[in-house]
Design a protein around this motif. Structure first.
Motif, PDB file in Angstrom:
ATOM      1  N   MET A   9      38.444  40.433  47.099  1.00 42.70           N
ATOM      2  CA  MET A   9      39.133  39.256  47.404  1.00 42.70           C
ATOM      3  C   MET A   9      38.581  37.902  46.626  1.00 42.70           C
ATOM      4  N   PHE A  10      37.190  38.073  46.212  1.00 41.91           N
ATOM      5  CA  PHE A  10      36.681  37.222  45.014  1.00 41.91           C
ATOM      6  C   PHE A  10      37.565  37.086  43.844  1.00 41.91           C
ATOM      7  N   VAL A  11      38.148  38.367  43.341  1.00 40.30           N
ATOM      8  CA  VAL A  11      38.551  38.463  41.942  1.00 40.30           C
ATOM      9  C   VAL A  11      40.240  37.828  42.096  1.00 40.30           C
ATOM     10  N   VAL A  12      40.775  38.082  43.585  1.00 38.18           N
ATOM     11  CA  VAL A  12      42.014  37.722  43.914  1.00 38.18           C
ATOM     12  C   VAL A  12      41.846  36.054  43.926  1.00 38.18           C
ATOM     13  N   GLU A  13      40.858  35.691  44.296  1.00 34.21           N
ATOM     14  CA  GLU A  13      40.548  34.011  44.548  1.00 34.21           C
ATOM     15  C   GLU A  13      40.469  33.188  43.252  1.00 34.21           C
ATOM     16  N   ILE A  14      39.843  33.895  42.431  1.00 33.30           N
ATOM     17  CA  ILE A  14      39.671  33.457  40.964  1.00 33.30           C
ATOM     18  C   ILE A  14      40.977  33.347  40.152  1.00 33.30           C
ATOM     19  N   GLY A  15      41.782  34.728  40.306  1.00 34.14           N
ATOM     20  CA  GLY A  15      42.954  34.924  39.866  1.00 34.14           C
ATOM     21  C   GLY A  15      44.186  33.663  40.267  1.00 34.14           C
ATOM     22  N   ALA A  16      43.856  33.404  41.380  1.00 30.93           N
ATOM     23  CA  ALA A  16      44.911  32.617  42.192  1.00 30.93           C
ATOM     24  C   ALA A  16      44.600  31.070  41.644  1.00 30.93           C
ATOM     25  N   ILE A  17      43.310  30.973  41.414  1.00 36.53           N
ATOM     26  CA  ILE A  17      42.905  29.588  40.898  1.00 36.53           C
ATOM     27  C   ILE A  17      43.336  29.397  39.554  1.00 36.53           C
ATOM     28  N   LEU A  18      43.147  30.309  38.649  1.00 36.49           N
ATOM     29  CA  LEU A  18      43.764  30.318  37.157  1.00 36.49           C
ATOM     30  C   LEU A  18      44.986  30.309  37.186  1.00 36.49           C
ATOM     31  N   THR A  19      45.717  31.170  37.917  1.00 40.02           N
ATOM     32  CA  THR A  19      47.378  30.786  37.895  1.00 40.02           C
ATOM     33  C   THR A  19      47.807  29.325  38.304  1.00 40.02           C
ATOM     34  N   LEU A  20      47.154  28.821  39.284  1.00 43.19           N
ATOM     35  CA  LEU A  20      47.453  27.471  39.657  1.00 43.19           C
ATOM     36  C   LEU A  20      47.152  26.517  38.387  1.00 43.19           C
ATOM     37  N   LEU A  21      45.972  26.748  37.704  1.00 47.47           N
ATOM     38  CA  LEU A  21      45.880  25.759  36.694  1.00 47.47           C
ATOM     39  C   LEU A  21      46.471  25.868  35.682  1.00 47.47           C
ATOM     40  N   PHE A  22      47.174  27.055  35.338  1.00 39.90           N
ATOM     41  CA  PHE A  22      48.232  27.366  34.317  1.00 39.90           C
ATOM     42  C   PHE A  22      49.583  26.855  34.757  1.00 39.90           C
ATOM     43  N   GLN A  44      33.308  34.557  49.762  1.00 43.79           N
ATOM     44  CA  GLN A  44      34.049  35.623  49.130  1.00 43.79           C
ATOM     45  C   GLN A  44      33.384  36.649  48.170  1.00 43.79           C
ATOM     46  N   TRP A  45      32.068  36.206  47.856  1.00 41.93           N
ATOM     47  CA  TRP A  45      31.194  36.926  46.762  1.00 41.93           C
ATOM     48  C   TRP A  45      30.996  38.157  47.579  1.00 41.93           C
ATOM     49  N   ASN A  46      30.821  38.360  48.751  1.00 38.20           N
ATOM     50  CA  ASN A  46      30.768  39.491  49.589  1.00 38.20           C
ATOM     51  C   ASN A  46      31.671  40.500  49.655  1.00 38.20           C
ATOM     52  N   ASN A  47      32.831  40.203  49.382  1.00 40.73           N
ATOM     53  CA  ASN A  47      34.097  41.111  49.076  1.00 40.73           C
ATOM     54  C   ASN A  47      34.644  40.925  47.783  1.00 40.73           C
ATOM     55  N   PRO A  48      34.146  41.668  46.700  1.00 42.16           N
ATOM     56  CA  PRO A  48      34.622  41.607  45.434  1.00 42.16           C
ATOM     57  C   PRO A  48      36.177  41.641  45.004  1.00 42.16           C
TER      58      PRO A  48
END
Length: 84
Positions: A57-70, A51-55
């Motif tokens: 999608m990387f930001v979307v993935e991090i946002g999805a993980i944080l949302t899931l944790l909350f 995902q790091w190659n596509n910034p």
């Protein structure tokens, strides 16, 4: 209709249409033969190094993980937001 326009019509026809020169085998949407390899590939593509190659999608993935944790924290009785 002349011969040239008939040839163009055959080329532009979508597969499975009456003017198509070949047949397409119809499959169910969630057939195990296609769904399992697609699911495996989807999980593999979640790797952060890919995902790091596509910034974006990387930001979307991090946002999805944080949302899931909350959501999980709120579901198990963590702090809730207080509105005034």
């Amino acid at each position: 209709m002349n011969k040239a326009s008939k040839t163009e019509e055959t080329k532009s026809a979508a597969p499975g249409q009456p003017h198509s020169s070949h047949r397409v085998k119809r499959r169910r949407l969630l057939d195990a033969e296609t769904a399992l390899p697609a699911l495996k590939q989807a999980v593999i593509m979640l790797r952060p190094d890919l995902q790091w190659n596509n910034p974006v999608m990387f930001v979307v993935e991090i946002g999805a993980i944080l949302t899931l944790l909350f959501i999980v924290r709120a579901a198990i009785g963590g702090q809730s937001a207080k509105y005034r």
